[in-house]
Scaffold this motif. Structure first.
Motif, PDB file in Angstrom:
ATOM      1  N   GLU A   1      -4.624   6.643 -11.681  1.00 11.07           N
ATOM      2  CA  GLU A   1      -3.179   6.541 -11.502  1.00 11.07           C
ATOM      3  C   GLU A   1      -2.660   5.115 -11.681  1.00 11.07           C
ATOM      4  N   LEU A   2      -3.557   4.170 -12.000  1.00  9.29           N
ATOM      5  CA  LEU A   2      -3.143   2.771 -12.053  1.00  9.29           C
ATOM      6  C   LEU A   2      -2.202   2.478 -13.219  1.00  9.29           C
ATOM      7  N   GLY A   3      -2.184   3.348 -14.216  1.00 10.99           N
ATOM      8  CA  GLY A   3      -1.301   3.142 -15.355  1.00 10.99           C
ATOM      9  C   GLY A   3       0.175   3.085 -14.987  1.00 10.99           C
ATOM     10  N   VAL A   4       0.527   3.545 -13.785  1.00 10.73           N
ATOM     11  CA  VAL A   4       1.928   3.489 -13.353  1.00 10.73           C
ATOM     12  C   VAL A   4       2.402   2.048 -13.178  1.00 10.73           C
ATOM     13  N   LEU A   5       1.480   1.096 -13.160  1.00 13.93           N
ATOM     14  CA  LEU A   5       1.875  -0.304 -12.962  1.00 13.93           C
ATOM     15  C   LEU A   5       2.718  -0.838 -14.113  1.00 13.93           C
ATOM     16  N   HIS A   6       2.507  -0.350 -15.321  1.00 15.42           N
ATOM     17  CA  HIS A   6       3.319  -0.831 -16.440  1.00 15.42           C
ATOM     18  C   HIS A   6       4.800  -0.606 -16.164  1.00 15.42           C
ATOM     19  N   ASP A   7       5.155   0.604 -15.801  1.00 17.84           N
ATOM     20  CA  ASP A   7       6.555   0.906 -15.487  1.00 17.84           C
ATOM     21  C   ASP A   7       6.983   0.248 -14.180  1.00 17.84           C
ATOM     22  N   GLY A   8       6.067   0.182 -13.211  1.00 19.07           N
ATOM     23  CA  GLY A   8       6.405  -0.416 -11.922  1.00 19.07           C
ATOM     24  C   GLY A   8       6.744  -1.888 -12.031  1.00 19.07           C
ATOM     25  N   LEU A   9       5.981  -2.616 -12.820  1.00 15.90           N
ATOM     26  CA  LEU A   9       6.252  -4.038 -13.021  1.00 15.90           C
ATOM     27  C   LEU A   9       7.553  -4.242 -13.794  1.00 15.90           C
ATOM     28  N   ALA A  10       7.781  -3.396 -14.791  1.00 14.66           N
ATOM     29  CA  ALA A  10       9.025  -3.501 -15.561  1.00 14.66           C
ATOM     30  C   ALA A  10      10.239  -3.204 -14.674  1.00 14.66           C
ATOM     31  N   ALA A  11      10.080  -2.256 -13.758  1.00 16.67           N
ATOM     32  CA  ALA A  11      11.198  -1.836 -12.922  1.00 16.67           C
ATOM     33  C   ALA A  11      11.690  -2.930 -11.981  1.00 16.67           C
ATOM     34  N   ILE A  12      10.807  -3.869 -11.622  1.00 17.23           N
ATOM     35  CA  ILE A  12      11.247  -4.936 -10.719  1.00 17.23           C
ATOM     36  C   ILE A  12      11.627  -6.210 -11.474  1.00 17.23           C
ATOM     37  N   GLY A  13      11.656  -6.126 -12.811  1.00 20.18           N
ATOM     38  CA  GLY A  13      12.221  -7.228 -13.573  1.00 20.18           C
ATOM     39  C   GLY A  13      11.309  -7.993 -14.496  1.00 20.18           C
TER      40      GLY A  13
ATOM     41  N   CYS B   1       0.820  -1.207   0.000  1.00 18.97           N
ATOM     42  CA  CYS B   1       0.000   0.000   0.000  1.00 18.97           C
ATOM     43  C   CYS B   1       0.859   1.264   0.000  1.00 18.97           C
ATOM     44  N   ALA B   2       2.106   1.110   0.430  1.00 18.44           N
ATOM     45  CA  ALA B   2       2.974   2.278   0.598  1.00 18.44           C
ATOM     46  C   ALA B   2       3.585   2.771  -0.697  1.00 18.44           C
ATOM     47  N   SER B   3       3.806   1.863  -1.657  1.00 16.69           N
ATOM     48  CA  SER B   3       4.473   2.283  -2.889  1.00 16.69           C
ATOM     49  C   SER B   3       4.117   1.357  -4.047  1.00 16.69           C
ATOM     50  N   VAL B   4       4.268   1.871  -5.257  1.00 15.53           N
ATOM     51  CA  VAL B   4       4.072   1.051  -6.456  1.00 15.53           C
ATOM     52  C   VAL B   4       5.028  -0.134  -6.430  1.00 15.53           C
ATOM     53  N   LYS B   5       6.277   0.123  -6.064  1.00 15.97           N
ATOM     54  CA  LYS B   5       7.264  -0.946  -6.017  1.00 15.97           C
ATOM     55  C   LYS B   5       6.817  -2.056  -5.063  1.00 15.97           C
TER      56      LYS B   5
END
Length: 321
Positions: free
Chosen positions: A286-298, A213-217
């Protein structure tokens, strides 16, 4: 594309404007929790009226071609869904009737045991009843996706074994990651994988780890741990996001007409009312940030596409075409 397996609350033009801002392609709203047939028909009618008045923003989808058409025309597709089977009122023929009216997702049980099977909140889960087996097969036949989010684990496993089509847990998380009666055991998630189904990972604070809940990551890392259990082809998004929800709405979800007592649903005495949204998700836009968030963790681009839309589209195609 971005698909959310379940949201609830009161949808308006402003809500759909926000969903479009977030890049949504498709969402399943909750049309009912405890309502019977007539009230459920009223809800469908209200959604048809909303479609007429907001046809520039949304359309009611009955198949994957409609979802694709919404995507191509810049609108949000809506799959009509209910979080209980009260709309059928013990009549097997009503399954086909509501399918013909465009209902595409129905949860077998909500917070109480019913004629079909057990709920996650019952002390003893009875398993899938005889009538439940009949409804499962009829939903398979008529193209309604079976939702098992609030269903007890024993009943859930029975349904997964009995269903001839993929099923879904539209809005929950893994219990091994966040222990809660509403969340699902690893045994259920492994069975879901064998069935070809999907779990939509939730953002609802009462059933979601604090770090998610605290961050996209943090949320994306929770998704990665869920993928480790269920597999990349069986994890998606099911936020359980509520729009314009009031305390009266929460009381109806938790109490319906069946009790005069205090009921907290997924909450508790410590968290009795409406909980705060995740810090990174103040609105669905703001849910569209998940595309980059998922990519950022691999996650690879293909894997991100599966989580954000592809897995839902595969299940939808298998269930209602």
């Amino acid at each position: 594309m971005l698909i959310d397996g379940l949201q609830c609350g009161h949808f308006t033009r402003d809500v759909f404007i926000d969903l479009k801002r977030g890049g949504f392609t498709c969402v399943t709203p909750t049309l009912g929790f405890w309502e019977g047939t007539i009230e459920s028909l009223d809800a469908i009618t209200q959604w048809r009226e909303l479609e007429r008045s907001s046809s520039d923003l949304m359309l009611i989808a009955k198949n994957v071609a409609d979802i694709q058409r919404a995507h191509e025309t810049g609108r949000v597709a809506v799959l009509l869904g209910f979080q209980n089977t009260n709309l059928f009122e013990d009549r097997i023929a009503f399954v086909e009737l509501f399918a013909d009216l465009g209902v595409r997702v129905v949860q077998l049980t909500y917070n109480n045991q019913n004629e079909l099977g057990g709920s996650c909140y019952e002390e003893n889960d009875s398993g899938l009843a005889r009538f439940g087996r009949e409804v499962v097969r009829e939903m398979n036949r008529t193209g309604i996706l079976i939702d098992l989010s609030h269903v007890g684990d024993r009943t859930t496993l029975d349904v997964i074994r009995f269903s001839e089509r993929p099923v879904a847990i539209t809005h929950a998380n893994a219990a091994s990651i966040f222990p809660h009666k509403r969340n699902k055991s690893d045994a259920v998630l492994r069975a879901l994988k064998d069935n070809g189904g999907v779990i939509g990972c939730a953002t609802y604070r009462n059933i979601t780890p604090e770090e998610a809940c605290a961050s996209v990551k943090g949320w994306c890392e929770m998704v990665a741990r869920t993928v480790d259990i269920a597999g990349i082809d069986h994890v998606a998004i099911g936020t359980d996001e509520g729009h314009n929800t009031t305390q009266a709405d929460l009381d109806w979800m938790r109490k319906g007409r069946w009790t005069r007592g205090v009921q907290y649903g997924a909450g508790s005495e410590a968290r009795p009312g409406k909980v705060a949204k995740p810090q990174w998700l103040s609105s669905p836009g703001e849910l569209g940030v998940l595309h980059d968030g998922l990519a950022a963790i691999g996650f690879s681009a293909e894997e991100v596409q599966k989580i954000t839309s592809g897995n839902w589209m595969r299940v939808y195609s298998a269930v209602f075409g």
